[in-house]
Scaffold this motif. Structure first.
Motif, short mmCIF file in Angstrom:
data_model
loop_
_atom_site.label_atom_id
_atom_site.label_comp_id
_atom_site.label_asym_id
_atom_site.label_seq_id
_atom_site.Cartn_x
_atom_site.Cartn_y
_atom_site.Cartn_z
N TYR A 260 0.83 -1.21 0.00
CA TYR A 260 0.00 0.00 0.00
C TYR A 260 0.86 1.26 0.00
N ARG A 261 1.97 1.19 -0.73
CA ARG A 261 2.90 2.33 -0.78
C ARG A 261 2.34 3.44 -1.67
N GLY A 262 2.87 4.63 -1.45
CA GLY A 262 2.54 5.76 -2.29
C GLY A 262 3.74 6.13 -3.14
N GLU A 263 3.81 7.38 -3.54
CA GLU A 263 4.95 7.85 -4.31
C GLU A 263 6.14 8.08 -3.37
N GLY B 265 2.46 5.68 3.02
CA GLY B 265 1.63 5.11 1.98
C GLY B 265 0.25 5.73 1.89
N ILE B 266 -0.70 4.96 1.33
CA ILE B 266 -2.03 5.50 1.05
C ILE B 266 -2.91 5.58 2.29
N ASN C 121 -8.84 -0.82 0.58
CA ASN C 121 -7.53 -0.83 -0.06
C ASN C 121 -7.18 -2.23 -0.57
N ARG D 26 -6.41 -2.88 -4.53
CA ARG D 26 -5.09 -3.27 -5.02
C ARG D 26 -4.94 -4.78 -5.19
N SER E 279 -3.53 5.65 11.62
CA SER E 279 -3.39 5.94 10.19
C SER E 279 -4.22 7.14 9.80
N GLU F 100 -5.72 8.63 6.13
CA GLU F 100 -5.88 8.31 4.71
C GLU F 100 -5.12 9.32 3.85
N GLY F 101 -4.29 8.77 2.97
CA GLY F 101 -3.51 9.60 2.07
C GLY F 101 -2.18 10.06 2.67
N GLN F 102 -1.95 9.77 3.96
CA GLN F 102 -0.73 10.24 4.62
C GLN F 102 0.18 9.10 5.04
#
Length: 334
Positions: A239-242, A265-266, A285, A289, A315, A317-319
């Motif tokens: 669940y990684r991001g950029e 991640g996301i 998620n 995915r 967590s 979301e988005g961070q």
């Protein structure tokens, strides 16, 4: 058993005797018996009946309290029928005999189920060790493949190994005491081993690892805690991001040590966060995915409970997501 419960249970009998006494009083009155005599007879009869009921209530309450004390003192409640003292009357004797027969039947069923579970666990463990051989052979063959094909095959083989490892630990989670050895370990050693075990997965995901404050010593089982950390690393990669980064940091909290695995991640939706440790829960998620079984974090919670490690997640979301493991104080194992 309370007095109110006893009276409610005997209400039909009480109403019958009250009706009988009223009919008897009417009959005696009709035959010319003096009112005073009738009153005395009714009072004596009522006192006798009340005394008998009171004695029966006290006897039954005492007996129930005795049986309840025996039941509460048993670790294995299903052995209650074998530990009951001798019956006090014929009805209780027949009832306890039926209870014993039922209990023996249940004990037999439990024994059969436990034997079947042990056989299944042994089979799974044997299967896991056998399946590792073709996976290893496939990895060796994969080395001769081309660049892109090699990369894809290595990824799929890594997924297979992860599923196999979860199956093994799930089978062993039923009787963890047979497989756990608690010893002091350096957090740096445990984290390094976990990263090394998933080095290829981290490289394929382009994930950078940062560590901080891992100079503490904790009491735990190395194999189990490396599995737990591995599940957390796999989730962070999935669940990684950029520009993915995983930070593994520790701090001393009194006599306890906390280790936090944080990613950018996301993240997890707030309404799903309380359920992430539930068995089979994949969340939005996981469905988006793919590849999620909902067993990784469930096993983490199950294993940490046995190791007396507190696990909690936070967590946005988005961070990203932070999962913290709080190891027990060393004197807990002294």
């Amino acid at each position: 058993m309370t007095l109110q419960e006893f009276l409610a249970d005997r209400m039909r009998g009480i109403l019958f005797w009250a009706s009988f006494m009223a009919a008897a009083a009417l009959f005696l009155s009709a035959t010319g018996t003096q009112t005073g005599v009738i009153v005395i007879l009714m009072i004596v009869t009522a006192l006798a009946a009340s005394t008998m009921q009171a004695m029966d209530f006290l006897r039954r309450r005492t007996r129930l309290r005795e049986l309840e004390a025996i039941l509460n003192g048993l670790d294995k409640k299903y052995l209650f029928s074998e530990c009951v003292p001798p019956a006090r009357d014929l009805y209780e004797d027949k009832l306890l005999e039926m209870l014993r027969r039922s209990g023996r039947s249940m004990i037999g069923a439990v024994s059969d189920a436990q034997a079947a579970q042990r056989e299944y666990q042994e089979y799974v463990e044997s299967w896991v060790h056998e399946i590792k051989t073709p996976i290893t052979a496939a990895r060796l063959i994969c080395r001769n493949a081309g660049g892109e094909i090699r990369k894809k095959l290595s990824h799929e083989l890594g997924q297979m190994e992860a599923h196999v490892e979860r199956a093994l630990f799930y089978a062993r989670a039923g009787s963890p005491e047979k497989d756990v050895v608690i010893r002091p370990f350096s957090l740096e050693e445990l984290v390094s081993q976990s990263i090394q075990n998933h080095k290829e997965l981290l490289m394929q995901g382009g994930v950078r690892i940062e560590t901080e404050g891992l100079d503490s010593v904790v009491y735990t089982d190395k194999k189990w805690i490396c599995f737990i950390l591995g599940q957390l690393l796999q989730n962070s990669v999935r669940y990684r991001g950029e520009s993915p980064v995983i930070t593994m940091s520790a701090r001393q909290a009194g006599k306890q040590v906390s280790l936090t695995v944080a990613d950018n991640g996301i993240g997890i939706p707030a309404h799903e966060l309380p359920r992430i440790f539930d068995r089979g829960f994949t969340g939005s998620n996981g469905r988006t995915r793919g590849g999620s079984t909902g067993m990784g974090l469930y096993l983490c919670r199950k294993l940490t409970e046995f190791l007396e490690i507190q696990i909690q997640a936070d967590s946005e979301e988005g961070q990203g997501t932070d999962v913290t493991l709080v190891f027990p104080a060393m004197d807990a194992f002294a």
